[in-house]
Design a protein around this motif. Structure first.
Motif, PDB file in Angstrom:
ATOM      1  N   VAL A  28       0.842  -1.208   0.000  1.00 46.15           N
ATOM      2  CA  VAL A  28       0.000   0.000   0.000  1.00 46.15           C
ATOM      3  C   VAL A  28       0.871   1.251   0.000  1.00 46.15           C
ATOM      4  N   GLN A  29       1.900   1.267   0.847  1.00 42.69           N
ATOM      5  CA  GLN A  29       2.785   2.427   0.903  1.00 42.69           C
ATOM      6  C   GLN A  29       3.550   2.605  -0.409  1.00 42.69           C
ATOM      7  N   GLY A  30       3.956   1.488  -1.025  1.00 36.84           N
ATOM      8  CA  GLY A  30       4.651   1.571  -2.299  1.00 36.84           C
ATOM      9  C   GLY A  30       3.769   2.112  -3.399  1.00 36.84           C
ATOM     10  N   TYR A  31       2.517   1.683  -3.418  1.00 35.26           N
ATOM     11  CA  TYR A  31       1.561   2.167  -4.420  1.00 35.26           C
ATOM     12  C   TYR A  31       1.249   3.642  -4.192  1.00 35.26           C
ATOM     13  N   ASP A  32       1.158   4.036  -2.933  1.00 34.90           N
ATOM     14  CA  ASP A  32       0.884   5.442  -2.627  1.00 34.90           C
ATOM     15  C   ASP A  32       1.984   6.363  -3.163  1.00 34.90           C
ATOM     16  N   ARG A  33       3.196   5.849  -3.290  1.00 34.41           N
ATOM     17  CA  ARG A  33       4.312   6.672  -3.736  1.00 34.41           C
ATOM     18  C   ARG A  33       4.230   7.022  -5.221  1.00 34.41           C
ATOM     19  N   ILE A  34       3.352   6.353  -5.985  1.00 30.71           N
ATOM     20  CA  ILE A  34       3.201   6.696  -7.402  1.00 30.71           C
ATOM     21  C   ILE A  34       1.851   7.365  -7.679  1.00 30.71           C
ATOM     22  N   GLN A  35       1.201   7.840  -6.637  1.00 30.71           N
ATOM     23  CA  GLN A  35      -0.127   8.418  -6.818  1.00 30.71           C
ATOM     24  C   GLN A  35      -0.128   9.610  -7.768  1.00 30.71           C
ATOM     25  N   SER A  36       0.969  10.345  -7.839  1.00 24.78           N
ATOM     26  CA  SER A  36       1.004  11.501  -8.728  1.00 24.78           C
ATOM     27  C   SER A  36       0.889  11.108 -10.194  1.00 24.78           C
ATOM     28  N   ALA A  37       1.175   9.839 -10.505  1.00 21.43           N
ATOM     29  CA  ALA A  37       1.072   9.362 -11.888  1.00 21.43           C
ATOM     30  C   ALA A  37      -0.283   8.730 -12.182  1.00 21.43           C
ATOM     31  N   LEU A  38      -1.160   8.667 -11.179  1.00 16.97           N
ATOM     32  CA  LEU A  38      -2.437   7.971 -11.320  1.00 16.97           C
ATOM     33  C   LEU A  38      -3.603   8.957 -11.282  1.00 16.97           C
ATOM     34  N   PRO A  39      -4.713   8.601 -11.912  1.00 12.01           N
ATOM     35  CA  PRO A  39      -5.907   9.454 -11.826  1.00 12.01           C
ATOM     36  C   PRO A  39      -6.494   9.396 -10.413  1.00 12.01           C
ATOM     37  N   ALA A  40      -6.896  10.530  -9.898  1.00 10.54           N
ATOM     38  CA  ALA A  40      -7.425  10.590  -8.532  1.00 10.54           C
ATOM     39  C   ALA A  40      -8.735   9.820  -8.419  1.00 10.54           C
ATOM     40  N   ASN A  41      -8.800   8.979  -7.386  1.00 10.13           N
ATOM     41  CA  ASN A  41     -10.034   8.260  -7.037  1.00 10.13           C
ATOM     42  C   ASN A  41     -10.565   7.370  -8.163  1.00 10.13           C
ATOM     43  N   ALA A  42      -9.692   6.958  -9.071  1.00  9.34           N
ATOM     44  CA  ALA A  42     -10.123   6.097 -10.172  1.00  9.34           C
ATOM     45  C   ALA A  42     -10.222   4.654  -9.705  1.00  9.34           C
ATOM     46  N   PRO A  43     -11.193   3.887 -10.205  1.00 13.35           N
ATOM     47  CA  PRO A  43     -11.290   2.475  -9.849  1.00 13.35           C
ATOM     48  C   PRO A  43     -10.122   1.681 -10.421  1.00 13.35           C
ATOM     49  N   LEU A  44      -9.757   0.632  -9.714  1.00 14.22           N
ATOM     50  CA  LEU A  44      -8.661  -0.226 -10.133  1.00 14.22           C
ATOM     51  C   LEU A  44      -9.245  -1.492 -10.748  1.00 14.22           C
ATOM     52  N   TRP A  45      -8.884  -1.779 -11.997  1.00 11.40           N
ATOM     53  CA  TRP A  45      -9.321  -2.983 -12.703  1.00 11.40           C
ATOM     54  C   TRP A  45      -8.143  -3.948 -12.790  1.00 11.40           C
ATOM     55  N   ALA A  46      -8.414  -5.224 -12.633  1.00  9.52           N
ATOM     56  CA  ALA A  46      -7.363  -6.241 -12.629  1.00  9.52           C
ATOM     57  C   ALA A  46      -7.650  -7.300 -13.689  1.00  9.52           C
ATOM     58  N   ILE A  47      -6.679  -7.498 -14.582  1.00  5.69           N
ATOM     59  CA  ILE A  47      -6.795  -8.578 -15.567  1.00  5.69           C
ATOM     60  C   ILE A  47      -6.029  -9.770 -15.010  1.00  5.69           C
ATOM     61  N   MET A  48      -6.638 -10.447 -14.077  1.00  3.10           N
ATOM     62  CA  MET A  48      -6.052 -11.611 -13.411  1.00  3.10           C
ATOM     63  C   MET A  48      -7.124 -12.247 -12.545  1.00  3.10           C
ATOM     64  N   PRO A  49      -6.912 -13.467 -12.081  1.00  3.97           N
ATOM     65  CA  PRO A  49      -7.925 -14.095 -11.239  1.00  3.97           C
ATOM     66  C   PRO A  49      -8.097 -13.342  -9.927  1.00  3.97           C
ATOM     67  N   PRO A  50      -9.319 -13.236  -9.414  1.00  4.87           N
ATOM     68  CA  PRO A  50      -9.513 -12.620  -8.100  1.00  4.87           C
ATOM     69  C   PRO A  50      -8.835 -13.446  -7.014  1.00  4.87           C
ATOM     70  N   ALA A  51      -8.529 -12.792  -5.911  1.00  4.62           N
ATOM     71  CA  ALA A  51      -7.767 -13.452  -4.849  1.00  4.62           C
ATOM     72  C   ALA A  51      -8.462 -14.705  -4.334  1.00  4.62           C
ATOM     73  N   ALA A  52      -9.786 -14.704  -4.293  1.00  3.17           N
ATOM     74  CA  ALA A  52     -10.504 -15.877  -3.790  1.00  3.17           C
ATOM     75  C   ALA A  52     -10.282 -17.095  -4.680  1.00  3.17           C
ATOM     76  N   ASP A  53     -10.056 -16.865  -5.974  1.00  7.48           N
ATOM     77  CA  ASP A  53      -9.827 -17.957  -6.912  1.00  7.48           C
ATOM     78  C   ASP A  53      -8.350 -18.306  -7.057  1.00  7.48           C
ATOM     79  N   ALA A  54      -7.482 -17.460  -6.538  1.00  5.80           N
ATOM     80  CA  ALA A  54      -6.037 -17.680  -6.652  1.00  5.80           C
ATOM     81  C   ALA A  54      -5.380 -17.344  -5.319  1.00  5.80           C
ATOM     82  N   PRO A  55      -5.647 -18.135  -4.279  1.00  5.30           N
ATOM     83  CA  PRO A  55      -5.167 -17.788  -2.937  1.00  5.30           C
ATOM     84  C   PRO A  55      -3.646 -17.800  -2.797  1.00  5.30           C
TER      85      PRO A  55
END
Length: 337
Positions: free
Chosen positions: A112-139
């Protein structure tokens, strides 16, 4: 002692202060030497005595492929909260990173802290989409766990038609995370389609084709990202991590270098001597991750890299590299008494 060290590392990740990294690293090394029997056996086989390890560069680094061989854990694996596996072609070939509850919490804090360090390169409050299995399906996927921890709200896997329709209907910016082979699979499924993402959107490539799709050169891959999503180069980011690590590196744009957060250190070393290469020369990437609480903090990767300013560029896997730790092969590490 354990609680004091863990809390000190947590504080450093949230609010790093100059001069603290190496003392914390040495304290964590001593903890891992005392509690991680496989690592202790390895360190004892190295030329330097434990008492001689007084700086970061003295700490013995474990080849990443050793995670496929033994359980590198400071606690009983029976009581671990999670085990993340590398993406080997079979379970027998997968490396395993065991995490107790403290290690898992530190891993989540770090990402979380590492991701926060690149926030200036990201759109504010934008949803995060993942092209990968959800955690429940890939524990056992550290990447799926990472995206779940970061709050991914949309998950897509295998059904490229569903993803293609969702991308077509977008009207507001998103952050789109995906592996290299997932992006290529999407592009190959719809070779004539572009998805102009709303202004401000970014795509984050987590790397790797791993034999699951055709290999694409880095320059061509970034060109595809820019063309197919109709984004500027600065909106095409990359994330570099491994299941054996608890922290991540990020790079912005095709020419951007991977930068480490303060609780990570890297060296680029000669695979035969273990010494640092000359400035500008390629070598193998060695990582020191202060967030690796339950395993080992010093990891020798099989990835070639070259220094670039304050960061590094990846050059790909070392071909047929006999990566050594303490001048020992992986097979020798665990047979030495």
């Amino acid at each position: 002692m354990r609680a004091d060290l863990l809390q000190s590392i947590q504080r450093y990740i949230v609010n790093p202060a100059p001069g603290q990294f190496e003392p914390l690293t040495l304290a964590l090394f001593r903890r891992q030497y005392d509690l991680n029997s496989a690592y202790r056996r390895y360190v004892d086989a190295c030329p330097s005595a434990v008492g001689d390890i007084t700086s970061l560069v003295d700490i013995p680094s474990v080849p990443a492929q050793a995670f496929k061989t033994v359980s590198l854990s400071c606690t009983s694996t029976d009581g671990c909260a999670a085990v993340f596996e590398s993406s080997g072609t079979t379970q027998a070939l997968a490396g395993k990173h065991w995490m107790d509850s403290d290690a898992l919490a530190l891993y989540e804090l770090s990402l979380v802290q590492g991701y926060d360090r690149i926030q200036s390169a990201l759109p504010a409050n934008a949803p995060l989409w993942a092209i990968m299995p959800p955690a429940a399906d890939a524990p056992h996927s550290s990447l799926s766990h990472m995206l779940a921890t970061l709050g991914a709200s949309h998950w897509f896997w295998d059904d490229w038609s569903l993803l293609a329709r969702a991308l077509t209907n977008l009207t507001t910016p998103i952050v789109l995370f995906g592996t290299g082979f997932a992006f290529v699979a999407l592009f190959d499924a719809f070779p004539e389609t572009n998805w102009p993402l709303p202004a401000g959107s970014v795509v984050i490539n987590t790397g790797g084709f791993k034999g699951r799709t055709r290999e694409i050169a880095r320059t061509d891959f970034y060109s595809l990202l820019r063309d197919r999503f109709e984004l500027p180069d600065g909106a095409c980011l990359a994330e570099y991590g491994m299941s054996e690590m608890a922290s991540q590196f990020y790079a912005i744009g095709e020419e951007g270098a991977f930068l480490a957060p303060p609780w990570l250190r890297t060296r680029i070393i000669d695979p035969y001597t273990g010494d640092d290469v000359e400035a500008g020369e390629p070598g193998l990437l060695r990582v020191y991750d202060l967030a690796n609480w339950n395993s080992v903090l010093a990891i020798q990767t099989q990835d070639m890299a070259v220094a670039d300013g304050a960061g590094f560029r990846l050059l790909g896997r070392a071909p047929d590299a006999d990566v050594r730790g303490c001048s020992l092969t992986v097979e020798e590490l665990w047979t030495r008494e």
